[in-house]
Write an enzyme that holds these catalytic residues in place. Structure first.
Site: not given
Ligand code: ADP
Length: 134
Positions: A12, A60, A88, A98, A101
């Site tokens: 990212k 978000f 991460r 984070n 992806h």
């Molecule tokens: P992941 O990337 O761990 O699979 P998700 O698919 O749930 O997580 O969410 C996609 C992305 O959205 C996350 O990697 C993060 O960048 C963002 N995100 C998720 N939850 C939050 C939150 N509570 N606040 C801000 N950004 C978030």
């Protein structure tokens, strides 16, 4: 037997700005993941909204699209069958920054690869697979 499952990952904008591209790709390579496609690009807001379509009702979502559009990302398609370790855990603090992806299923990865890559951009066969898998 060599694994042929594909996944989609992307470093990212914060991972790019923080100079972690080499470190992250190094970890994938050392683990034995085979890179089959890679592009350094600034994603359009339309692409990012489609990429995160499952999250469009989350509070978000707008901030997430803005964050992902804030600079270039490194989009990658890999051959893989296991989790990419603790990137991460080692490099990130809040969920909203984070750095990477990762796809959470084969179906999701196929969809994302179709969004980010044309089929002809992934026409690559690794010779290393027979040295990594039995
Ligand atoms: P992941 O990337 O761990 O699979 P998700 O698919 O749930 O997580 O969410 C996609 C992305 O959205 C996350 O990697 C993060 O960048 C963002 N995100 C998720 N939850 C939050 C939150 N509570 N606040 C801000 N950004 C978030």
């Amino acid at each position: 037997m060599a694994n042929s499952e594909h996944t989609f990952t992307a470093i990212k904008p914060d991972g790019v700005q923080r100079g972690l591209v080499g470190e992250i790709i190094k970890r994938f390579e050392q683990k034995g993941f085979c890179l089959v496609g890679l592009k350094f690009m600034q994603a359009s807001e339309d692409l990012l909204k489609e990429h995160y379509i499952d999250l469009k009702h989350r509070p978000f979502f707008t901030g997430l699209v803005k964050y992902m559009h804030s600079g270039p990302v490194v989009a990658m398609s890999n051959l893989a069958d296991s989790k990419p370790g603790t990137i991460r855990g080692d490099f990130c603090i809040p969920v909203g920054r984070n750095i990477i992806h990762g796809s959470d299923s084969v179906g999701s990865a196929e969809k994302k690869i179709g969004l980010w890559f044309q089929p002809e951009e992934l026409d690559y066969k690794s010779c290393a697979q027979n040295w990594i898998y039995e």
